[in-house]
Design a protein around this motif. Structure first.
Motif, PDB file in Angstrom:
ATOM      1  N   ASP A 185       1.291  -1.681   0.081  1.00 20.32           N
ATOM      2  CA  ASP A 185      -0.076   0.058   0.142  1.00 20.32           C
ATOM      3  C   ASP A 185       0.666   1.333  -0.268  1.00 20.32           C
ATOM      4  N   LYS A 200      -4.380   5.908  -2.672  1.00 21.46           N
ATOM      5  CA  LYS A 200      -5.488   5.552  -3.087  1.00 21.46           C
ATOM      6  C   LYS A 200      -5.951   5.892  -5.002  1.00 21.46           C
ATOM      7  N   GLY A 201      -5.957   5.755  -5.597  1.00 24.54           N
ATOM      8  CA  GLY A 201      -7.606   6.438  -6.496  1.00 24.54           C
ATOM      9  C   GLY A 201      -7.663   7.505  -6.872  1.00 24.54           C
ATOM     10  N   ASP A 202      -6.485   8.635  -6.708  1.00 20.20           N
ATOM     11  CA  ASP A 202      -7.139   9.748  -6.641  1.00 20.20           C
ATOM     12  C   ASP A 202      -4.296  10.504  -7.213  1.00 20.20           C
ATOM     13  N   VAL A 247       1.786  10.842  -4.754  1.00 17.51           N
ATOM     14  CA  VAL A 247       2.773  12.842  -4.278  1.00 17.51           C
ATOM     15  C   VAL A 247       4.479  12.235  -4.208  1.00 17.51           C
ATOM     16  N   GLN A 272       8.074  19.252  -4.773  1.00 20.86           N
ATOM     17  CA  GLN A 272       6.608  18.707  -4.600  1.00 20.86           C
ATOM     18  C   GLN A 272       6.322  17.650  -5.793  1.00 20.86           C
ATOM     19  N   THR A 283       3.183  15.788  -8.030  1.00 18.89           N
ATOM     20  CA  THR A 283       1.839  15.041  -7.736  1.00 18.89           C
ATOM     21  C   THR A 283       2.053  14.840  -9.162  1.00 18.89           C
ATOM     22  N   PHE A 311      -3.601  10.475 -11.587  1.00 20.96           N
ATOM     23  CA  PHE A 311      -4.210   9.637 -12.287  1.00 20.96           C
ATOM     24  C   PHE A 311      -5.837  10.214 -13.214  1.00 20.96           C
ATOM     25  N   LEU A 312      -5.129   9.529 -14.774  1.00 19.14           N
ATOM     26  CA  LEU A 312      -6.031  10.531 -15.220  1.00 19.14           C
ATOM     27  C   LEU A 312      -6.787   9.674 -16.359  1.00 19.14           C
ATOM     28  N   ALA A 313      -7.294   8.775 -16.608  1.00 15.91           N
ATOM     29  CA  ALA A 313      -7.291   7.099 -17.513  1.00 15.91           C
ATOM     30  C   ALA A 313      -8.005   8.049 -18.100  1.00 15.91           C
ATOM     31  N   ALA A 352      -6.951  18.780 -19.554  1.00 15.56           N
ATOM     32  CA  ALA A 352      -6.347  18.853 -18.697  1.00 15.56           C
ATOM     33  C   ALA A 352      -4.385  19.655 -18.896  1.00 15.56           C
ATOM     34  N   LYS A 374      -4.113  21.322 -21.769  1.00 14.50           N
ATOM     35  CA  LYS A 374      -4.395  22.426 -22.416  1.00 14.50           C
ATOM     36  C   LYS A 374      -5.000  23.188 -21.606  1.00 14.50           C
ATOM     37  N   SER A 375      -5.443  23.063 -19.917  1.00 15.38           N
ATOM     38  CA  SER A 375      -5.517  24.130 -19.678  1.00 15.38           C
ATOM     39  C   SER A 375      -4.871  24.512 -17.990  1.00 15.38           C
ATOM     40  N   GLN A 432      -4.286  22.259 -16.264  1.00 19.25           N
ATOM     41  CA  GLN A 432      -4.385  21.273 -13.872  1.00 19.25           C
ATOM     42  C   GLN A 432      -3.247  20.746 -14.043  1.00 19.25           C
TER      43      GLN A 432
END
Lengths: 323, 564, 305
Positions: free
Chosen positions: B211, B226-228, B231, B247, B249, B252-254, B262, B264-265, B267
């Protein structure tokens, strides 16, 4: 009213039990838990051991029964993919999805009722046709396309056109790095996912509302009211609206399950780790325990939602309470 | 060796550094820098700042030795940045050098009879809790690789006789008499690395690591939400070059299109997308404030893999005829032409092991319908009235398997279906989930041909693993062989085993070339495209950013910075 | 506008006592006359027939063979040779949209038909007879309701394989509950009304009352549901394709085309890839909707227009 609710809850329990059995049967026969051991050394022996360990040599009914009794104790098993307890995975995933469903339902209801009533009262007007057209675009467009279009138009385009340092709306997750709680940042994140999740529902509900308003507005008791000289506004809101809401309430309650399905696409596009993503990951990974736990939790949620709808039914039309 | 979920099969192969140190850039063993896009390490990098990077896949767990860690992204994001590696494929772009990592002091020495490798550990090297990295850690790692039940790939460790410690900073690895492992550079590197014995010994390694873990032997400490996201924060106790950034980060972008939006803007500031057609189109639509790098000389090779034991592909003329029926160049040009990749690859060995291959082995297999006819008629097939070949009442009909949800592969299959139909073959399509394809169908041999890519995790050859007859999955080897293609050519076995074992590099290169040619003559599978890497990053990011097809583009993030 | 009272038509309806709801006669002439008064419905029927003819007659009408790729041409928008443009594989989009329509229309109409028929049947019986019949059927509805359609669909497709018939079966099996519930609710409401009392008093049997007196007054939601079912079926198929669970090549459908055009949504030069399949889908949905409006008006003689 209380007995009504209690009776409805009582009736839901056998339904839940039977449903869980069918889902269990479906998932168990579709996803073989020993599949991933087929390529290990000495596969035949390992598989035989695993079968015994997981109790797969028993009848499907016995297997379901032990799964169900565990479920009643809060134990939903261990994920095949991550080896985490299923219950904790679901607990983490439920909260973001609840937020989407909650805001989504409120938003969609408000818009749908407004549009539906307007369209029915001003039937065949330019406004009605415009709303009809927009509704059908909403219905006919797959949600993933709509989501991407929304992102392109409302997130990326403003940033590029006006050289903004930050987008107006966000398309990744529910909070910016380091932020939490209910604030403007949150609203900027949740706006587009809610819109994408509910675009189909808004379109559908407004059509239903319009159609049932029309049915009611042309009914005899409405004619009678009009003939008696009741002002049109009262005709619409006190007589017609209440009765026209009944089919809408039905549909909204039924759609709760549909919305959960919509979460799968929405969470995928907006990178929100909720129940939708959990389902998709479990599906592609053949993760049967998570799938089972997921279905049961969703089923409970839908039942609760439908109970609320039934109460609303009873409030709207006292005669139905007897049934 | 077991297989991972996801789009590719990963191999651990045998190493040789010599041919690969052709790159102009010299690399010190302390700091890894390289040629390629982006500024060089010598430019001054501002301190401070954070970075958000889009990641397409989330790993299933962080236990890098175990079976659930067959995830490329997990290795690229977290393993490379927290686990010390004995050898690192350094550099960016097409030229990578496989050199000792910062954890070693100098190049290990190798003697033979029996093969013995001596490592000297960097005296400064220590874990994030200040415990020094010692020979004990190597001993623990090798022991796990040999004896633990939950191991992803044991290649190279099985034949080790002993790992001993003359002193705490010297490691001696000795192989069993008569056994050699020519790609020894892969030991304690790649997907394995060096594990902290003082933290894990005697405990359940999988439970402690899966984990996420708070310790590190690299420049960063990783935290897994997890899931996010994952970092990374700088490891304050890192003995080498510390990160400039505060830092990093990984979000996860599926969905690839959403990932592009994301980026281009603003993020996310960097993405490493798969070379899907959407991606190529999106790049064509313009990315103004971004650096874009395409690298077609990668560690991947996508091919039409053939089950040589299943009819009708158990016949050489049939395999060859199918190869002449497909216009591979046209397909590749259509898929990747905009990225500058206009021709098919002609070897099943990816570019990073070019020295141990014949990169032109399959170049004769071009679209040639006459050859198709002569080969098929020569093998006793005749064309029926429906235009399909038939022999003994059987039509030339077969099924292709690939992964679902991959538009590029579906398009490839569609085009091939048409081309094959014109040539008289009927190909049906049956795609499945990656976990089913790699976990069951391919190992069990329940397929005729399959379309997928192989990814190397180190720039070393080692095809015996997937082409030697002893590695065909059978009850004898516990169904654990990786020769899913059921290739069985005795001469090939000899050549590939030499490549695996000979400590003489010239011999290895020669035999590897011969092996490639032999495989091409026997048309054991049909190479298709190189699966180019695409790296896109905002102009705000400074430092030696570029593509590293083996270790991932995030391997040298300690040298990056952001402009304010 | 519905505000001004409308004088009823000069026909036999006038003979009923005041306050009683006029019942839709099965008089074909009257029905047809009311239907054709609704111009949009007429247009809708024509459009629908056109769509059906064009799509199912694709083998004769389409300019190119189905799925034929052409790697030599550069993909581009609408042109003289390719009215709907070409995609990345050089396939003619007009051809693909026409052939795609065969699967999409087949799935959409079949699902709408079966789910509506089953749903109306179950809902009407439950609502009219009440008591244990209602309880049993409502529990059955609940059973099917508490699982999300997409999720069940995904698992079922795993089991049944990816054919369009599998989609039809599963989508219909998951789609009937909505209209069943709605019809049940309506029937529960309407059965208390005076006209039903009147019909019962005049000796009409249960089913007769349901079919000839109650159901015509539910036409509104029934037709809306059928419309939405068609669109929903095609969308479900497209969403499953997006999730990697859709039909396999060489099958093509509007859903698959929309999915292949995912990146085209955000590009002006490629928007035609989304536009044409989407246009056909919207046309279908709109046509069925106005057809439904027409049918509702045709069943209810007092609807103003």
């Amino acid at each position: 009213m209380l007995t009504y609710i209690l009776r409805r809850i009582l009736y839901s329990i056998p339904v839940l039990i039977v449903a869980s059995f069918f889902v269990f049967w479906g998932v168990r026969t579709t996803y073989d838990p020993t599949a991933k051991y087929r390529t290990s050394k000495d596969a035949a022996r390992v598989i035989a051991e695993k079968k015994k360990e997981l109790g797969l040599d028993r009848s499907i009914f016995a297997q379901w029964w032990s799964w169900f009794t565990n479920f009643l104790h809060g134990d939903l098993g261990i994920s095949y993919r991550t080896n985490d307890p299923v219950s904790s995975m679901i607990r983490k995933a439920v909260w973001p999805s609840l937020q989407l469903m909650f805001w989504g339902t409120i938003f969609a209801l408000a818009i749908a009722i407004g549009v539906g009533v307007y369209s029915s009262v001003k039937q065949y007007s330019a406004g009605d046709y415009a709303f009809t057209g927009l509704s059908y675009v909403g219905i006919a467009m797959p949600p993933f396309l709509f989501g991407l279009l929304a992102i392109a138009l409302l997130v990326t385009l403003p940033v590029e056109k006006f050289h903004l340092s930050q987008p107006i709306f966000y398309s990744v997750g529910l909070h910016s790095e380091g932020q939490s709680g209910f604030n403007l940042d949150y609203l900027r994140h949740i706006a587009l996912p809610v819109l994408t999740l509910t675009v189909q529902s808004v379109a559908v509900w407004s059509r239903f509302q319009r159609a049932s308003m029309l049915d009611v507005l042309n009914a005899d008791y409405v004619r009678t009211s009009r003939a008696k000289g009741v002002p049109e506004r009262n005709v619409i809101f006190r007589h017609a609206f209440r009765n026209a809401l009944i089919p809408l309430v039905t549909v909204v309650a039924l759609d709760s399950a549909f919305l959960v399905g919509g979460l799968v696409v929405t969470e995928q596009i907006f990178s929100i780790s909720g129940m939708g993503r959990l389902f998709l990951d479990a599906l592609t990974g053949g993760d049967a325990p998570v799938l089972l736990g997921w279905f049961v939790v969703v089923a409970i949620f839908v039942i609760v939602f439908n109970l609320i709808a039934d109460v609303a039914y009873g409030v709207l039309d006292p005669r139905i309470r007897v049934g | 060796m077991t297989l991972k979920h996801g789009k590719a099969l990963r191999l651990v192969a045998i190493a040789s550094a010599l041919a690969l140190i052709a790159a102009a850039c010299g690399s010190s063993s302390k700091n890894s820098s390289g040629s390629g896009s982006g500024t060089t390490a010598s430019q001054s990098i501002p301190t401070g700042g954070t970075l958000t990077i889009g990641a397409e896949q989330e790993p299933d767990c962080f236990d890098w030795l175990g079976t659930c860690a067959g995830s490329s992204w997990g290795l690229w994001m977290a393993e490379v940045n927290t686990i010390p590696l004995a050898y690192v494929a350094s550099g960016v772009g097409a030229n990578l050098s496989y050199i000792p990592g910062p954890v070693l002091a100098g190049t290990p020495t190798v003697t033979s009879n029996p093969e013995t490798i001596t490592y000297k550990i960097n005296p400064d090297a220590h874990w994030s809790d200040n415990v020094p990295i010692t020979c004990d850690d190597f001993v623990y790692t090798a022991n796990q690789q040999q004896t633990s039940n939950d191991i992803y790939d044991r290649t190279g460790y099985v034949d080790i006789a002993s790992v001993t410690c003359p002193d705490s900073k010297t490691v001696v690895v000795k192989y069993k008499a008569g056994k050699t492992y020519a790609s020894w550079q892969n030991l304690f590197a790649g997907t394995v690395g060096i594990m902290p014995s003082h933290i894990l010994k005697g405990k359940d390694r999988d439970a402690l690591m899966k984990d996420g873990y708070t310790w590190s032997g690299g420049p960063w400490i990783a935290k897994w939400n997890k899931g996010d996201s994952i970092v990374l924060t700088p490891n304050a106790n890192y003995w080498g070059a510390k990160p400039h950034l505060t830092q990093v980060t990984f979000k996860f972008l599926a969905d690839t299109s959403a990932e592009f939006q994301a980026f281009k803007s603003g993020q996310v500031s960097m993405i490493y997308p798969q070379p899907q057609l959407d991606v190529v189109d999106a790049i064509q639509q313009g990315l103004p404030d971004a650096n874009t790098v395409y690298n077609s000389k990668t560690a991947s090779a996508e091919a039409l893999w053939i089950n040589n034991a299943k009819p009708p592909f158990d016949s050489l003329p049939f395999r060859q005829a199918v190869a002449y029926a497909i216009d591979r160049d046209a397909i590749v040009n259509r898929l990747f032409g905009k990225l500058g990749v206009t021709q098919a690859v002609n070897s099943l060995n990816p570019y990073v092991v070019a020295a141990y291959s014949d990169q032109n082995a399959w170049s004769n297999y071009k679209l040639d319908l006459n050859k198709v006819s002569s080969l098929m008629t020569g093998a006793g097939w005749t064309k029926g009235s429906d235009g399909l070949w038939a022999k003994g009442g059987q039509k030339a009909s077969f099924t292709i398997n690939s992964t679902t949800g991959n538009k590029r592969r579906e398009l490839t299959e569609t085009v091939m279906q048409q081309q094959l139909r014109t040539a008289g073959f009927d190909m049906k399509i049956a795609n499945q989930k990656a976990s089913d394809l790699f976990g069951q169908t391919l190992p069990a041999g329940d397929y005729q041909i399959a379309l997928f890519a192989n990814d190397l995790t180190s720039p070393t050859p080692g095809e015996c693993n997937i082409f030697c007859s002893s590695n065909i999955p059978t009850p004898a080897n516990g169904n654990s062989g990786n020769n899913w293609y059921r290739v069985n050519i005795p001469q090939l076995d000899t050549l590939l085993q030499t490549v695996d074992r000979s400590l003489d590099d010239q011999t290895r290169m020669q035999d590897a070339k011969q092996a490639d040619d032999l495989m091409a003559q026997n048309q054991v599978s049909l190479p298709l495209d190189p699966l180019p890497d695409i790296v896109i990053w905002s102009k705000n990011i400074v430092g030696p950013v570029g593509d590293n097809s083996i270790e991932g583009p995030f391997w040298n993030m300690q040298d990056w910075g952001v402009k304010s | 506008m519905t505000t001004a009272p409308v004088l009823p038509d000069v026909d036999t309806e006038l003979a009923l006592p005041p306050g009683a709801e006029p019942v839709a006669r099965s008089n074909w002439q009257l029905f047809r006359r009311r239907f054709f008064r609704h111009k949009l419905a007429v247009v809708a029927i024509v459009v629908l027939l056109l769509l059906l003819v064009v799509c199912f007659g694709a083998s004769w009408i389409a300019p190119y063979p189905k799925n034929q790729t052409n790697l030599l041409i550069t993909p581009g928008g609408p042109s003289a040779k390719h009215w709907f443009g070409t995609n990345a594989l050089g396939q003619d989009m007009l051809t693909q949209v026409l052939y795609g329509g065969q699967i999409s229309l087949k799935i959409g109409i079949a699902v709408a038909f079966f789910s509506t028929v089953v749903g109306v049947f179950v809902g009407a019986i439950a609502g009219f007879y009440r008591g244990w019949t209602d309880q049993g059927l409502s529990r059955l509805v609940d059973l099917f309701l508490i699982v999300p359609e997409l999720a069940i669909l995904a698992v079922a497709i795993e089991r049944l394989g990816r054919s369009d018939n599998a989609f039809i079966i599963v989508l219909a099996a998951l789609g009937w509950m909505y209209i069943a519930r709605v019809v049940r609710g309506q029937v529960l409401s309407l059965r208390e009304k005076e006209f039903v009392e009147a019909a019962r008093a005049s000796g009409a049997s249960g089913p007769r009352i349901i079919v000839r007196h109650i159901l015509p007054n539910c036409i509104g939601p029934i037709m809306v549901n059928a419309t939405l079912a068609i669109a929903a079926a095609v969308i479900a198929e497209s969403t499953l394709t997006y999730l990697g669970l859709g039909l396999q090549p060489p099958a093509t459908s509007w859903g698959i085309l929309l999915n292949q055009a995912e990146s085209a949504v955000t590009s002006t030069s490629q928007f035609y890839l989304v536009f044409f399949p989407g246009l056909f889908l919207i046309l279908t949905v709109l046509a069925v909707n106005f057809l439904g409006d027409g049918l509702r008006d045709a069943f209810d003689p007092q609807s103003p227009h």
